[in-house]
Design a protein around this motif. Structure first.
Motif: not given
Length: 435
Positions: A293-299
């Motif tokens: 709900p409050h995080q992103l995975r960035v790659h």
């Protein structure tokens, strides 16, 4: 159930996008549920149906097939899934999208209860030699306190007099409980769309704002639109932005820095205003996915420093945790409760990890040679339970601990409290939950 390791990524992406009720988007693939949709009591005439949250087993003797369009063009010659499903589940209804319509199907009886079509003529008819359904999953969100299904269609706006014709996107809002269309909203497209074959997807929603992405299939062009669902009205647009995740009142994705879609940089925009909040280094293969709900995975790959794969704060883009090297190129699915399930080909074998999305800490991982345990091929995760397959058949795991649970009998690609959607022999089947 036939699902290759490579294709499980597509299946999970569908789950990420399709199960998002009020939050992050995923087709697909493909989500997080920061808020639950309001409960709506059944009409007195409706029979009571058992619900199980999460389902432990499914009634394998009572399957019903989904409409053929749900799987059209999404199977390999070997019968494995190679693209996200255009399906969303809400209670006992499966919403199946195509480029020309959206059908609501009762998962207990197989009866099509409603059909929603755009007011204008779709650009892609769905007829002819190419019968692949290019639609992504509808988006389940809340508008005016009501569960609403959002589905965009690329349509023709016919000109008159000296007014030229245009390709536009018509966004439909449909009552999730009745299947009736509530509203239609038109989005004007950038100039590049006149010379391309754009596709439209509903990425995610939060706090009454939904994000619609319009892009070309080769990813050379893209634009994102913010829709106030309580209007409905368009509140912002950003060109040259490939939106892919909505979480923490932020929409994130890749900024396209050239005209061929190669040079990219990760970026996040405020969901309410479309204002840019942050951007990352220039590179390629950039993507952002919801990771809770409050995080992103960035790659992606940074031209200066090489590949990266990290959990990030959606509002600032700040790095919170670097993911284990074994998870490079993997798929991650939030269980809508407390655990991020990541899986894919590691350095030596297929791996599955259970992560705390807040800290990125590894709670468990498979295979575990000391315990003589192998890694199952994951199909989805929901409300603390992970579903998948091994050579021994369908399996379930506790999302927090990774411990084995009794077999659910089938391994669903999509699941809610009433049904699981399973890949059969060249078709999708809905199985009612039974425990």
């Amino acid at each position: 159930m036939r699902l290759t390791r490579a294709s499980t990524c597509w299946a999970s992406a569908a789950v990420v996008v399709l199960s998002a009720l009020t939050g992050c988007g995923s087709n697909g693939s493909h989500g997080t549920h920061p808020k639950a949709l309001p409960s709506v009591s059944p009409k007195p005439s409706e029979p009571s149906r058992p619900i199980h949250d999460p389902p432990a087993t499914f009634a394998t003797g009572h399957s019903v097939p989904l409409p053929e369009q749900a799987i059209a063009g999404r199977l390999t010659v070997g019968g494995t899934l190679n693209a996200p499903l255009p399906v969303a589940l809400y209670k006992t209804t499966a919403f199946v999208a195509t480029t020309t319509q959206m059908q609501a199907m009762d998962t207990a009886t197989g009866r099509v209860t409603a059909t929603v079509t755009p007011e204008r003529t779709p650009v892609e008819t769905g007829d002819g030699w190419n019968d692949t359904n290019h639609a992504d999953a509808p988006l389940l969100a809340t508008a005016h306190g009501t569960p609403t299904v959002i589905a965009p269609f690329v349509v023709k706006e016919t000109g008159s007099g000296t007014q030229a014709s245009h390709t536009v996107v018509e966004v439909t809002g449909t009552s999730a409980d009745t299947g009736k269309a509530i509203w239609h909203l038109t989005l004007r497209l950038p100039e590049w769309a006149t010379e391309a074959d754009p596709e439209a997807s509903a990425i995610g929603a939060d706090n009454g704002i939904a994000v619609i992405r319009v892009s070309t299939s080769n990813d050379e062009h893209a634009a994102a639109y913010g829709i106030d669902l309580n209007g409905p009205r368009q509140v912002w647009s950003v060109d040259k932005f490939q939106a892919s995740a909505v979480t923490g009142q932020t929409v994130a994705g890749a900024l396209l820095e050239d005209d061929i879609g190669i040079d990219q940089r990760p970026a996040g925009f405020d969901l309410a205003t479309g204002r840019r909040l942050w951007q990352g280094p220039l590179g390629k293969w950039v993507s952002a996915d919801p990771a809770g709900p409050h995080q992103l995975r960035v790659h992606g790959k940074d031209y200066d420093n090489g590949s990266y794969d990290r959990l990030a704060d959606p509002r600032s883009g700040r790095n919170l945790q670097t993911l284990p090297a074994d998870l490079a190129g993997s798929t991650c699915t939030y269980d809508d409760q407390s655990t991020l399930i990541c899986y894919g080909m590691g350095a030596a074998s297929y791996v599955v990890y259970g992560l705390d999305p807040t800290t990125g800490k590894v709670a468990w991982q498979l295979p575990d040679k000391q315990a003589d345990r192998i890694a199952p091929e994951i199909t989805t995760a929901w409300h603390g339970r992970v579903y998948g397959t091994t050579d021994n058949g369908a399996v379930a795991l506790d999302a927090r601990t990774g411990k084995d649970l009794p077999s659910p009998r089938v391994a669903p690609l999509l699941v809610d409290e009433s049904a699981g959607i399973v890949l059969g022999d060249s078709s999708l089947l809905a199985y009612p939950t039974s425990g």
